[in-house]
Design a protein around this motif. Structure first.
Motif, mmCIF file in Angstrom:
data_model
loop_
_atom_site.group_PDB
_atom_site.id
_atom_site.type_symbol
_atom_site.label_atom_id
_atom_site.label_comp_id
_atom_site.label_asym_id
_atom_site.label_seq_id
_atom_site.Cartn_x
_atom_site.Cartn_y
_atom_site.Cartn_z
ATOM 1 N N GLU A 1 24.811 12.049 112.892
ATOM 2 C CA GLU A 1 24.260 11.784 114.211
ATOM 3 C C GLU A 1 25.365 11.396 115.192
ATOM 4 O O GLU A 1 26.317 10.700 114.820
ATOM 5 N N PRO A 2 25.242 11.826 116.483
ATOM 6 C CA PRO A 2 26.235 11.432 117.495
ATOM 7 C C PRO A 2 26.145 9.932 117.744
ATOM 8 O O PRO A 2 25.067 9.337 117.668
ATOM 9 N N THR A 3 27.291 9.329 118.035
ATOM 10 C CA THR A 3 27.332 7.867 118.195
ATOM 11 C C THR A 3 27.674 7.430 119.611
ATOM 12 O O THR A 3 27.703 6.244 119.894
ATOM 13 N N THR A 4 27.950 8.366 120.506
ATOM 14 C CA THR A 4 28.242 8.021 121.895
ATOM 15 C C THR A 4 27.261 8.752 122.798
ATOM 16 O O THR A 4 26.703 9.790 122.434
ATOM 17 N N LEU A 5 27.064 8.208 123.998
ATOM 18 C CA LEU A 5 26.150 8.841 124.953
ATOM 19 C C LEU A 5 26.656 10.229 125.330
ATOM 20 O O LEU A 5 25.864 11.170 125.466
ATOM 21 N N ARG A 6 27.965 10.365 125.480
ATOM 22 C CA ARG A 6 28.529 11.680 125.823
ATOM 23 C C ARG A 6 28.214 12.700 124.731
ATOM 24 O O ARG A 6 27.853 13.851 125.024
ATOM 25 N N ALA A 7 28.320 12.289 123.467
ATOM 26 C CA ALA A 7 28.035 13.200 122.363
ATOM 27 C C ALA A 7 26.546 13.554 122.307
ATOM 28 O O ALA A 7 26.171 14.697 122.017
ATOM 29 N N VAL A 8 25.691 12.569 122.596
ATOM 30 C CA VAL A 8 24.245 12.830 122.622
ATOM 31 C C VAL A 8 23.920 13.851 123.709
ATOM 32 O O VAL A 8 23.159 14.808 123.485
ATOM 33 N N MET A 9 24.481 13.659 124.907
ATOM 34 C CA MET A 9 24.204 14.592 125.995
ATOM 35 C C MET A 9 24.714 15.990 125.684
ATOM 36 O O MET A 9 24.061 16.984 126.003
ATOM 37 N N ALA A 10 25.877 16.075 125.069
ATOM 38 C CA ALA A 10 26.420 17.387 124.700
ATOM 39 C C ALA A 10 25.491 18.090 123.714
ATOM 40 O O ALA A 10 25.259 19.301 123.817
ATOM 41 N N ALA A 11 24.926 17.323 122.762
ATOM 42 C CA ALA A 11 24.010 17.910 121.789
ATOM 43 C C ALA A 11 22.705 18.351 122.450
ATOM 44 O O ALA A 11 22.159 19.413 122.131
ATOM 45 N N LEU A 12 22.212 17.536 123.360
ATOM 46 C CA LEU A 12 20.958 17.884 124.041
ATOM 47 C C LEU A 12 21.104 19.131 124.902
ATOM 48 O O LEU A 12 20.134 19.878 125.090
ATOM 49 N N ARG A 13 22.319 19.361 125.415
ATOM 50 C CA ARG A 13 22.554 20.491 126.313
ATOM 51 C C ARG A 13 23.175 21.698 125.611
ATOM 52 O O ARG A 13 23.497 22.694 126.250
ATOM 53 N N LYS A 14 23.318 21.620 124.301
ATOM 54 C CA LYS A 14 23.955 22.725 123.566
ATOM 55 C C LYS A 14 23.028 23.939 123.531
ATOM 56 O O LYS A 14 21.875 23.830 123.105
ATOM 57 N N PRO A 15 23.502 25.080 123.984
ATOM 58 C CA PRO A 15 22.662 26.285 123.965
ATOM 59 C C PRO A 15 22.134 26.579 122.559
ATOM 60 O O PRO A 15 22.805 26.320 121.561
ATOM 61 N N GLU A 16 20.922 27.098 122.503
ATOM 62 C CA GLU A 16 20.250 27.498 121.269
ATOM 63 C C GLU A 16 19.704 26.318 120.470
ATOM 64 O O GLU A 16 18.566 26.343 120.013
ATOM 65 N N THR A 17 20.486 25.264 120.297
ATOM 66 C CA THR A 17 20.041 24.161 119.429
ATOM 67 C C THR A 17 19.667 22.890 120.197
ATOM 68 O O THR A 17 19.196 21.930 119.595
ATOM 69 N N GLY A 18 19.910 22.876 121.514
ATOM 70 C CA GLY A 18 19.624 21.679 122.298
ATOM 71 C C GLY A 18 18.148 21.528 122.621
ATOM 72 O O GLY A 18 17.292 22.280 122.116
ATOM 73 N N CYS A 19 17.832 20.560 123.451
ATOM 74 C CA CYS A 19 16.443 20.285 123.852
ATOM 75 C C CYS A 19 16.041 21.231 124.981
ATOM 76 O O CYS A 19 16.740 21.310 125.999
ATOM 77 N N PRO A 20 14.931 21.941 124.833
ATOM 78 C CA PRO A 20 14.507 22.885 125.883
ATOM 79 C C PRO A 20 14.362 22.248 127.249
ATOM 80 O O PRO A 20 14.735 22.841 128.262
#
Length: 263
Positions: free
Chosen positions: A2-21
Motif C-alpha cells: 500500500e502507498p504510504t504518502t499522499l502523493r503516492a495515493v494520488m498517483a495510484a488513484l489517477r493511474k490510467p486503467e487501474t485508478g479510480c474512475p
C-alpha cells in the motif's frame, strides 16, 4: 504494498486503467467546488476549536487533511500532464517565504510587525517588476473569489496602510453607532439596503482594528445559537410540541440554556 504518502495515493488513484474512475474523470474546474467546501469546513473546525480538547483538535486535524488532499489532487493533475508537481508547489512557497522574510533569513533589521508588512509589500512589487510610481490602484487586484466579509477586511487593511484609517478604536465604534442611527432613520427600501451595508462595512473595520476575526466570531455565535436553540426545541418537545409553547416560555428555555452554557 500500500502507498504510504499522499502523493503516492494520488498517483495510484489517477493511474490510467487501474485508478479510480471518479478520480480519473476530474479536472481543475470540476474540483473547484470541493476546494471551496473543504476550506469552509476548515473554518468551521477552527471556529469550534477548543485548544487542548481532544475531540475538536482531532476534528481540525482531519479537516486540514481534507484540504491538503485538494492541494495534492490539483498537483497530481499537473504532474499527469508534465507541468509541475507537489514538490514544485512546496519549493515555490518556500522560496517566496524566504525571499519575503529577509529579517529572518538575511541581514535585515525590522522594528515590529508594521515594518515587516511594509517590506513585504516592497518585495512583492519588486517581484512583479512594478515601479513605485506605476503601481496599480490601491484597491485593484482584490481577488474576486473572496467573500464579501473578507473583501471588506482587505479594503480596510489596504486603506490603513496609507494612513486612511481611524486614529483609535473608539472612532470606529462611533462610526458604527452613526451608521446604525442612519439605518434606523431610513424607510425607503433602497436606502435601507445602502445603510445596512454601511453598518456591516463599519463593523468589519471595527473587528479588523480590534483584532477580531469576524468570520470566526460569526461561526462561533452560530454554534452557540444552535446549541441553545436545541434546548428550546427539547423543551417544546417535552411539552408536546411547538404549539404548546409561547414566546415567553421559549425565551425562558433560551435563557436557561444560556446560563447553563456560561456555567
Amino acid at each position: 504494498m500500500e502507498p504510504t504518502t499522499l502523493r503516492a495515493v494520488m498517483a495510484a488513484l489517477r493511474k490510467p486503467e487501474t485508478g479510480c474512475p471518479w478520480d480519473l474523470k476530474q479536472d481543475h474546474q470540476s474540483l473547484a467546488r470541493y476546494l471551496r467546501e473543504e476550506a469552509a469546513e476548515v473554518l468551521e473546525a477552527l471556529a469550534a476549536l477548543r485548544p487542548g480538547d481532544p475531540a475538536t483538535e482531532a476534528h481540525l486535524c482531519e479537516e486540514l487533511g481534507d484540504l491538503w488532499l485538494q492541494v495534492a489532487f490539483h498537483a497530481q493533475l499537473a504532474a499527469d500532464r508534465g507541468a509541475w508537481d507537489i514538490h514544485d508547489v512546496e519549493r515555490a512557497i518556500v522560496q517566496k517565504l524566504v525571499r519575503r522574510h529577509p529579517h529572518v533569513f538575511a541581514e535585515v533589521d525590522v522594528e515590529g510587525a508594521d515594518e515587516v508588512l511594509t517590506n513585504w509589500a516592497a518585495i512583492k512589487r519588486e517581484e512583479k517588476g512594478q515601479a513605485a510610481d506605476h503601481e496599480p490602484r490601491l484597491l485593484d487586484g482584490i481577488p474576486a473569489s473572496l467573500s464579501p466579509m473578507d473583501e471588506a477586511l482587505e479594503i480596510g487593511r489596504r486603506c490603513a496602510k496609507v494612513g486612511f484609517e481611524w486614529p483609535d478604536l473608539e472612532g470606529v465604534l462611533d462610526k458604527v453607532k452613526e451608521e446604525v442611527g442612519e439605518l434606523q432613520a431610513e424607510s425607503d427600501p433602497v436606502r435601507v439596503e445602502e445603510e445596512f451595508g454601511d453598518v456591516l462595512f463599519s463593523l468589519m473595520q471595527w473587528a479588523r482594528k480590534k483584532g477580531v476575526d469576524p468570520d470566526a466570531a460569526l461561526r462561533r455565535q452560530m454554534i452557540r445559537f444552535k446549541g441553545r436553540f436545541a434546548s428550546v426545541e427539547d423543551d417544546a418537545r417535552a411539552a408536546g410540541g411547538w404549539e404548546q409553547r409561547d414566546l415567553d416560555q421559549m425565551e425562558e428555555a433560551w435563557q436557561a440554556a444560556k446560563r447553563k452554557g456560561k456555567a
